[in-house]
Design a protein around this motif. Structure first.
Motif, PDB file in Angstrom:
ATOM      1  N   PHE A  35       0.847  -1.107  -0.026  1.00 28.54           N
ATOM      2  CA  PHE A  35       0.008   0.078   0.109  1.00 28.54           C
ATOM      3  C   PHE A  35       0.857   1.230   0.051  1.00 28.54           C
ATOM      4  N   HIS A  36       2.105   1.254  -0.073  1.00 29.84           N
ATOM      5  CA  HIS A  36       2.956   2.325   0.020  1.00 29.84           C
ATOM      6  C   HIS A  36       4.085   2.235  -1.209  1.00 29.84           C
ATOM      7  N   PHE A  37       3.674   1.262  -2.315  1.00 29.23           N
ATOM      8  CA  PHE A  37       4.844   1.088  -3.294  1.00 29.23           C
ATOM      9  C   PHE A  37       4.607   2.521  -4.251  1.00 29.23           C
ATOM     10  N   PRO A  38       5.676   3.300  -4.356  1.00 29.13           N
ATOM     11  CA  PRO A  38       5.412   4.494  -4.870  1.00 29.13           C
ATOM     12  C   PRO A  38       5.270   4.528  -6.379  1.00 29.13           C
ATOM     13  N   TYR A  39       5.640   3.512  -6.865  1.00 29.08           N
ATOM     14  CA  TYR A  39       5.331   3.452  -8.601  1.00 29.08           C
ATOM     15  C   TYR A  39       4.280   2.575  -8.796  1.00 29.08           C
ATOM     16  N   LEU A  40       3.496   2.217  -8.067  1.00 28.53           N
ATOM     17  CA  LEU A  40       2.770   1.142  -8.587  1.00 28.53           C
ATOM     18  C   LEU A  40       1.371   1.970  -9.076  1.00 28.53           C
ATOM     19  N   GLN A  41       0.931   1.458 -10.248  1.00 28.58           N
ATOM     20  CA  GLN A  41       0.160   2.014 -11.302  1.00 28.58           C
ATOM     21  C   GLN A  41      -1.395   1.230 -11.334  1.00 28.58           C
ATOM     22  N   LYS A  61       0.362   7.035  -4.593  1.00 27.77           N
ATOM     23  CA  LYS A  61       0.321   8.291  -5.283  1.00 27.77           C
ATOM     24  C   LYS A  61       0.416   8.181  -6.760  1.00 27.77           C
ATOM     25  N   SER A  62       0.896   7.234  -7.299  1.00 25.06           N
ATOM     26  CA  SER A  62       0.980   6.793  -8.532  1.00 25.06           C
ATOM     27  C   SER A  62       0.090   5.850  -9.193  1.00 25.06           C
ATOM     28  N   ARG A  75     -16.543  -3.885   5.077  1.00 24.83           N
ATOM     29  CA  ARG A  75     -16.401  -2.904   5.918  1.00 24.83           C
ATOM     30  C   ARG A  75     -16.673  -1.393   5.462  1.00 24.83           C
ATOM     31  N   PRO A  76     -16.711  -0.451   6.013  1.00 26.07           N
ATOM     32  CA  PRO A  76     -16.876   0.973   5.384  1.00 26.07           C
ATOM     33  C   PRO A  76     -15.845   1.095   4.487  1.00 26.07           C
ATOM     34  N   THR A  77     -16.426   1.877   3.153  1.00 27.19           N
ATOM     35  CA  THR A  77     -15.294   2.280   2.078  1.00 27.19           C
ATOM     36  C   THR A  77     -14.412   3.288   2.568  1.00 27.19           C
ATOM     37  N   PRO A  78     -12.921   2.872   2.405  1.00 21.26           N
ATOM     38  CA  PRO A  78     -11.777   3.559   3.170  1.00 21.26           C
ATOM     39  C   PRO A  78     -11.914   4.978   2.547  1.00 21.26           C
ATOM     40  N   VAL A  79     -11.768   6.070   3.449  1.00 20.32           N
ATOM     41  CA  VAL A  79     -11.655   7.261   3.153  1.00 20.32           C
ATOM     42  C   VAL A  79     -10.436   7.631   2.271  1.00 20.32           C
ATOM     43  N   SER A  80      -9.544   6.961   2.583  1.00 18.75           N
ATOM     44  CA  SER A  80      -8.165   7.258   1.632  1.00 18.75           C
ATOM     45  C   SER A  80      -8.200   6.987   0.422  1.00 18.75           C
ATOM     46  N   LEU A  81      -9.408   6.800  -0.171  1.00 17.71           N
ATOM     47  CA  LEU A  81      -9.323   6.526  -1.542  1.00 17.71           C
ATOM     48  C   LEU A  81      -9.316   7.794  -2.325  1.00 17.71           C
ATOM     49  N   GLY A  82      -9.756   8.829  -1.474  1.00 17.78           N
ATOM     50  CA  GLY A  82      -9.371  10.260  -1.889  1.00 17.78           C
ATOM     51  C   GLY A  82      -7.877  10.558  -2.109  1.00 17.78           C
ATOM     52  N   ASN A  83      -7.072   9.841  -1.412  1.00 16.28           N
ATOM     53  CA  ASN A  83      -5.656   9.999  -1.359  1.00 16.28           C
ATOM     54  C   ASN A  83      -5.035   9.815  -3.001  1.00 16.28           C
ATOM     55  N   LEU A  84      -5.849   9.063  -3.627  1.00 15.39           N
ATOM     56  CA  LEU A  84      -5.253   8.241  -5.163  1.00 15.39           C
ATOM     57  C   LEU A  84      -5.492   9.398  -5.996  1.00 15.39           C
ATOM     58  N   THR A  85      -4.570  10.455  -6.098  1.00 19.07           N
ATOM     59  CA  THR A  85      -4.664  11.436  -6.983  1.00 19.07           C
ATOM     60  C   THR A  85      -4.601  11.309  -8.479  1.00 19.07           C
ATOM     61  N   ILE A 101     -20.369   6.900   0.806  1.00 21.66           N
ATOM     62  CA  ILE A 101     -19.163   7.040  -0.198  1.00 21.66           C
ATOM     63  C   ILE A 101     -18.315   8.168   0.138  1.00 21.66           C
ATOM     64  N   PRO A 102     -17.226   7.804   0.396  1.00 25.24           N
ATOM     65  CA  PRO A 102     -16.294   9.215   0.959  1.00 25.24           C
ATOM     66  C   PRO A 102     -16.343  10.219  -0.161  1.00 25.24           C
ATOM     67  N   TRP A 103     -16.752  11.115   0.467  1.00 18.85           N
ATOM     68  CA  TRP A 103     -17.041  12.641  -0.618  1.00 18.85           C
ATOM     69  C   TRP A 103     -15.657  12.918  -1.257  1.00 18.85           C
ATOM     70  N   SER A 104     -14.413  12.442  -0.660  1.00 18.95           N
ATOM     71  CA  SER A 104     -13.173  12.750  -1.504  1.00 18.95           C
ATOM     72  C   SER A 104     -13.206  12.105  -2.727  1.00 18.95           C
ATOM     73  N   VAL A 105     -13.834  10.930  -2.878  1.00 13.23           N
ATOM     74  CA  VAL A 105     -13.705  10.315  -4.059  1.00 13.23           C
ATOM     75  C   VAL A 105     -14.245  11.294  -5.217  1.00 13.23           C
ATOM     76  N   PHE A 106     -15.350  11.856  -5.105  1.00 20.05           N
ATOM     77  CA  PHE A 106     -15.867  12.621  -6.012  1.00 20.05           C
ATOM     78  C   PHE A 106     -14.928  14.182  -6.259  1.00 20.05           C
ATOM     79  N   ASN A 107     -13.969  14.054  -5.611  1.00 23.09           N
ATOM     80  CA  ASN A 107     -13.162  15.331  -5.942  1.00 23.09           C
ATOM     81  C   ASN A 107     -11.682  14.759  -6.746  1.00 23.09           C
ATOM     82  N   LEU A 108     -11.776  13.474  -7.148  1.00 26.21           N
ATOM     83  CA  LEU A 108     -10.613  13.227  -8.080  1.00 26.21           C
ATOM     84  C   LEU A 108     -10.836  13.693  -9.361  1.00 26.21           C
TER      85      LEU A 108
END
Length: 301
Positions: A35-41, A61-62, A75-85, A101-108
């Protein structure tokens, strides 16, 4: 069933860009390193987290593609999905995801495909979003989403497919769109059993939309400013809860429907102004609950 060795991926983070693990029957705790691989696409994990009950903070991030479909996530949908910019493709159908649904997803801003269908998601959709300019497919069907369908859904510049059926949505506004597919020949069968309000004004509709005929809980229907010219009895047979009906500014000729005898027992407001009406029809005279009738700017003699 194979076990996941926590150290399996520890030394791979510097070069892995695509990781596909589906169909392996893996179980156990998934190594947090991934979950921290910097180049995983691209990350495909279907049929994997079935028993682990694991929650992870996603910091990829990639990452461009995330496929967790058919993984029995409970489980609840992870809020951190919004971090996947950089995310372009998010596939989460056929799970047991719960909560909102984490509202951050709708800001991608890069995402093109979002599929949350066939889960147990609840709550309402955000009233405003700041992303989704690239989104072409949004699938939210078969959940427990409720409340009003926000208008921003129908102004997304790249959207070509939207599925909202089989939820608990109550209000839907599609006004001021060009909905040419809503015709009597359309096979679209939208299941919106909780829908009480539907706005379809100024949509260039020329025929009564097929799916509207089955909205038995509908109390408010706006079809004004369209090109509907024929009223038929079967249009309203299931709309017995209807209280307000707007048909004004349409080229109706109610005299052509003189034998229309359907009764809407709760209809109290009916707008038929500017509809080319030349005489009273059965449809008008049989509505016993009607308290407000607007037939101005017609040609009744």
């Amino acid at each position: 069933m194979s076990s996941v060795v926590p150290t399996s991926f520890r030394n791979m983070s510097s070069y892995i860009t695509t990781l596909i693990l589906e169909g392996n029957g893996l179980q156990g705790k998934f190594p947090e390193d991934v979950f921290h691989f910097p180049y995983l696409q691209k990350f495909h994990l279907a049929i994997f987290l079935r028993e682990s009950g694991q929650e992870q903070e996603l910091e990829l991030k990639s990452l461009e593609i995330l496929d967790l479909s058919h993984s029995n996530l409970r489980r609840p949908t992870p809020v951190s999905l919004g971090n996947l910019t950089q995310l372009e493709y998010l596939d989460l159908p056929h799970n047991n995801l719960s909560g909102p649904i984490p509202w951050s997803v709708f800001n991608l801003t890069q995402v093109q495909f979002l599929d949350f269908s066939k889960n147990k998601l609840e709550g309402s959709l955000p009233s405003q979003v700041s992303g989704l300019s690239q989104l072409s497919i949004l699938l939210l069907d078969h959940n427990f989403l409720s409340g009003r369908v926000p208008t921003w859904l129908f102004s997304l510049p790249s959207l070509v497919k939207l599925m909202l059926n089989n939820n608990k949505l109550e209000q839907l506004s599609l006004s001021d769109n060009a909905l040419s597919s809503f015709t009597s020949a359309s096979n679209a069968n939208y299941s919106l059993p909780n829908l009480v309000s539907l706005e379809l004004s100024s949509c260039s509709i020329s025929e009564f939309p097929n799916f509207v005929r089955n909205l038995e809980g509908l109390t408010y229907l706006d079809l004004s400013n369209n090109r509907i010219h024929v009223l038929e009895e079967d249009m309203f047979l299931k709309l017995k809860s209807l209280k307000t009906l707007f048909l004004h500014n349409s080229p109706l000729s109610v005299s052509d429907n003189i034998n229309l005898s359907v009764v809407l027992p709760h209809l109290d407001t009916l707008w038929l102004s500017s509809c080319n009406i030349t005489e009273f029809s059965n449809f008008l005279t049989m509505q016993e609950s009607l308290t407000y009738l607007d037939i101005s700017d017609n040609s009744i003699q």
